[in-house]
Design a protein around this motif. Structure first.
Motif, PDB file in Angstrom:
ATOM      1  N   SER A   1     -25.223  21.390 -12.295  1.00  0.00           N
ATOM      2  CA  SER A   1     -24.806  21.401 -13.993  1.00  0.00           C
ATOM      3  C   SER A   1     -24.986  19.900 -14.592  1.00  0.00           C
ATOM      4  O   SER A   1     -25.390  19.785 -15.504  1.00  0.00           O
ATOM      5  CB  SER A   1     -23.372  21.876 -13.867  1.00  0.00           C
ATOM      6  N   ALA A   2     -24.491  19.021 -13.438  1.00  0.00           N
ATOM      7  CA  ALA A   2     -24.299  17.668 -13.895  1.00  0.00           C
ATOM      8  C   ALA A   2     -25.622  16.711 -13.772  1.00  0.00           C
ATOM      9  O   ALA A   2     -25.785  15.827 -14.373  1.00  0.00           O
ATOM     10  CB  ALA A   2     -23.340  17.098 -13.188  1.00  0.00           C
ATOM     11  N   PHE A   3     -26.517  17.287 -12.908  1.00  0.00           N
ATOM     12  CA  PHE A   3     -27.645  16.359 -12.785  1.00  0.00           C
ATOM     13  C   PHE A   3     -28.551  15.928 -13.831  1.00  0.00           C
ATOM     14  O   PHE A   3     -28.759  14.965 -13.886  1.00  0.00           O
ATOM     15  CB  PHE A   3     -28.612  17.017 -11.485  1.00  0.00           C
ATOM     16  N   PRO A   4     -29.010  16.932 -14.662  1.00  0.00           N
ATOM     17  CA  PRO A   4     -29.606  16.532 -15.927  1.00  0.00           C
ATOM     18  C   PRO A   4     -29.102  15.511 -16.572  1.00  0.00           C
ATOM     19  O   PRO A   4     -29.535  14.774 -17.320  1.00  0.00           O
ATOM     20  CB  PRO A   4     -29.756  17.975 -16.612  1.00  0.00           C
ATOM     21  N   PHE A   5     -27.702  15.460 -16.663  1.00  0.00           N
ATOM     22  CA  PHE A   5     -26.901  14.374 -17.633  1.00  0.00           C
ATOM     23  C   PHE A   5     -27.113  13.122 -17.018  1.00  0.00           C
ATOM     24  O   PHE A   5     -27.702  12.066 -17.556  1.00  0.00           O
ATOM     25  CB  PHE A   5     -25.357  14.730 -17.627  1.00  0.00           C
TER      26      PHE A   5
ATOM     27  N   TRP B   1     -29.731  12.381 -14.738  1.00  0.00           N
ATOM     28  CA  TRP B   1     -31.124  12.084 -15.120  1.00  0.00           C
ATOM     29  C   TRP B   1     -31.344  11.496 -16.293  1.00  0.00           C
ATOM     30  O   TRP B   1     -31.880  10.596 -16.518  1.00  0.00           O
ATOM     31  CB  TRP B   1     -31.914  13.196 -14.677  1.00  0.00           C
ATOM     32  N   THR B   2     -30.639  11.856 -17.437  1.00  0.00           N
ATOM     33  CA  THR B   2     -30.892  11.304 -18.789  1.00  0.00           C
ATOM     34  C   THR B   2     -30.605   9.934 -18.860  1.00  0.00           C
ATOM     35  O   THR B   2     -31.152   9.034 -19.521  1.00  0.00           O
ATOM     36  CB  THR B   2     -29.869  12.084 -19.797  1.00  0.00           C
TER      37      THR B   2
END
Lengths: 302, 317
Positions: free
Chosen positions: A50-54, A56-57
């Motif tokens: 859940s948190a990884f894309p944040f 990565w952004t």
């Protein structure tokens, strides 16, 4: 028009207030088996995903495009955040977009909460002709996709010459069948009839009752509805893209512009994404617990 | 106006005559509904009904005032457009690809969240985090992760010896990528909905099952799932509606309204937008909107039918 793409209506069981929920847990619904190591592992994994894309952004927004093109790519934040953000402000008027989004989401939140509390109160506690039918129509429209109304709505705002003006997004955003239903359920549960009766005996008008009894009691429900409405309005995409253009964008419209091939610099796109996501993440970080509670309250139960 | 007149002319202590008061009390509920229903009529209900009317006309975006009768022409034109059929098929496959794994995973996560856990609120909140992002932001991030040459997904696949996948031009690959965005955004949300449902299942049912010697797995299968049926039906319906309307993800995945070079991931929602605001055919777009609506009715109807038949079967047992 912007039906909240959010929590489903409490169909089976009306939204309980917080004390009722606590009470129910004590009375023994649900299970309280302790979670083992496996449960923590899986949940931890889910949190990571859940948190990884944040994360990565943030990484991509603070790197140069060349860093991102390396194999393996950089996995830690870099030093270029400020430069990328500046590049975003050159590509798109992100400052104006943020301000527009704030105006739009703020007005929609205030208006929706007010309209829905008024209507929810009437549906919950006042008796009048056509109550059942009106409520049924309101709830029924929640099932209908927003796209179904988009074309005439566009023709309407074109006729009013509102295309590319913020009120074209704000006014349709105030219509929330979900909000009415949510407030109705909340007030049915938490506003005792006797309180209203007593006030009537004391000679209070309905307006007075609304102001000094209903509003204070409804406040927690209004807060949750406000949070959900704000998030939905901030994140709304379809209608703003149709009704607004790049000269008067909301953040989501500006993001589309960034991602729409005008910019090829990935790190700049990610910096824009970061700016567009940050405000709502902030709200979520501060009030996430209430949002979770609100969604679970609104859920259908067996 | 006339209602308030007596109070303003008379001395303050005198209240309006009882007849007027009664009349006002009868009318006042409508005053509370008025703000909502005025907006609802203008921006909600009217457009909804008017779409059917518009779909029977030729209306162009530049001249929305000029409407030319076409009868069912917009609908027959759709049937003859191969891109319509592509979009219909894509909507279906992306819908299945995104909804099924999403709901199954949500069920599993909800089951885990239902245990007594330390940091319960943390897990719940973290899981809802994706729901707080916008379609636009999420799609841009995932489009980057799914990049063909330097995207992180392909880099990771490379580590385990899988050749880079072209996530944008391949039909299956692009649809999987688009579905992934949907799954990521909505799994946690659905998990919380299921969790709420699970918590309202009476504990006595589990205790009884335990006394009968049912394993954890059998308890899940025979107590939790049946207890969750209304919740599950509800999430299926909501997710289906969401999948039918999918728009932002395919639009922003690479930024074109055609949903890829060969329309390989163009959904009905995107097709509607392309017809209306790309080609200016508002009448045609209205017809697509109605097709989407009929599709939803079909799915919801089928769902209701299945549920009713299952409950009847169980009642007969």
């Amino acid at each position: 028009m912007t039906a909240l793409a959010a929590p489903p209506p409490p169909v089976r069981e009306p939204a309980p207030d917080r004390t009722a929920r606590r009470g129910r847990r004590r009375s023994g619904a649900g299970r309280t088996l302790r979670g083992g190591k496996l449960a923590y592992t899986f949940l931890g994994l889910a949190v990571l995903v859940s948190a990884f894309p944040f994360y990565w952004t943030l990484v991509a927004a603070s790197r140069s495009n060349a860093d991102l093109a390396k194999v393996p790519p950089a996995l830690l934040p870099g030093p270029n955040l400020a430069r990328n953000i500046q590049a975003v402000t050159e590509e798109a008027d992100i400052g104006k977009a943020l301000l527009n989004s704030l105006i739009v989401s703020g007005s929609i939140t205030l208006g929706t909460v007010l309209c829905c509390t008024l209507a929810g109160f009437a549906f919950a506690k006042l008796r009048f002709r056509g109550r059942g039918a009106l409520l049924a129509v309101t709830v029924g429209t929640m099932m209908i996709p927003p796209q179904l109304g988009v074309i005439p709505l566009f023709m309407l705002i074109a006729k009013l010459q509102w295309v590319n003006q913020l009120q074209a997004v704000i006014l349709p955003g105030l219509v929330s069948a979900f909000g009415v239903f949510f407030m109705r359920q909340y007030l049915v549960q938490s506003l005792p009839d006797e309180l209203i009766e007593a006030a009537r005996v004391d000679g209070a008008s309905t307006g007075r009752i609304f102001w000094s009894i209903v509003i204070p009691i409804a406040r927690p429900g209004m807060a949750v509805l406000g949070l959900l409405t704000f998030m939905t309005a901030w994140n709304d995409f379809f209608w703003p893209v149709v009704a607004l253009s790049s000269s008067e964008p909301t953040v989501q419209v500006a993001l589309r512009q960034l991602g729409g091939g005008y910019v090829n610099d990935q790190s700049v796109i990610m910096a824009g994404t970061l700016l567009g996501t940050l405000p709502v993440l902030l709200v979520f970080g501060l009030l996430g617990r209430q949002i979770v509670g609100g969604i679970m309250q609104g859920a259908v139960k067996g | 106006m006339t209602l308030t007149a007596p109070t303003t002319t008379g001395p303050r202590a005198v209240s309006p005559p009882p007849a007027l008061r009664r009349a006002w009390r009868k009318a006042s509920p409508y005053a509370y509904l008025a703000p909502f229903f005025t907006l609802f009529a203008a921006f909600g209900l009217f457009p909804l009904l008017y779409t059917a009317f518009v779909s029977l006309y030729r209306v162009e975006l530049q001249t929305p005032g000029e409407m030319e009768w076409r009868g069912l022409g917009n609908y027959t034109a759709l049937l003859g457009d191969s891109y319509f059929w592509t979009a219909l098929r894509n909507t279906f496959t992306i819908g299945v690809l995104s909804t099924v794994p999403q709901l199954v995973m949500a069920l599993g996560l909800a089951h885990l969240l239902n245990y007594r856990l330390r940091g319960r609120t943390f897990f719940r909140t973290a899981m809802l985090l994706p729901y707080a992002t916008s379609v636009a932001a999420a799609t841009l991030v995932f489009a980057q992760l799914f990049g063909r040459d330097f995207g992180l997904v392909n880099v990771v696949l490379g580590l385990v010896g899988i050749d880079p996948v072209d996530w944008q031009t391949g039909t299956v690959a692009s649809q999987v990528a688009v579905s992934t965005i949907v799954i990521w955004r909505w799994t946690g949300y659905n998990a919380l909905i299921y969790l709420a449902g699970m918590q309202s299942i009476p504990r006595e049912l589990y205790e009884a099952a335990e006394m009968d010697g049912a394993s954890r797995w059998r308890q899940f299968w025979h107590v939790t799932l049946p207890g969750l049926r209304p919740t599950i039906v509800f999430t299926v319906v909501v997710s289906t509606i969401g999948a039918t309307q999918l728009f932002g993800e395919p639009l922003l995945f690479e930024g074109s309204v055609s949903g890829g070079i060969s329309h390989q991931y163009q959904t009905l929602g995107l097709y509607l937008y392309e017809q209306g605001w790309g080609f200016f055919h508002l009448g045609r777009a209205a017809a697509i909107a109605w097709v989407m609506f009929l599709l939803i009715l079909l799915v919801v109807g089928a769902n209701a039918l299945i549920v009713r038949r299952r409950s009847r079967k169980e009642a007969g047992r």
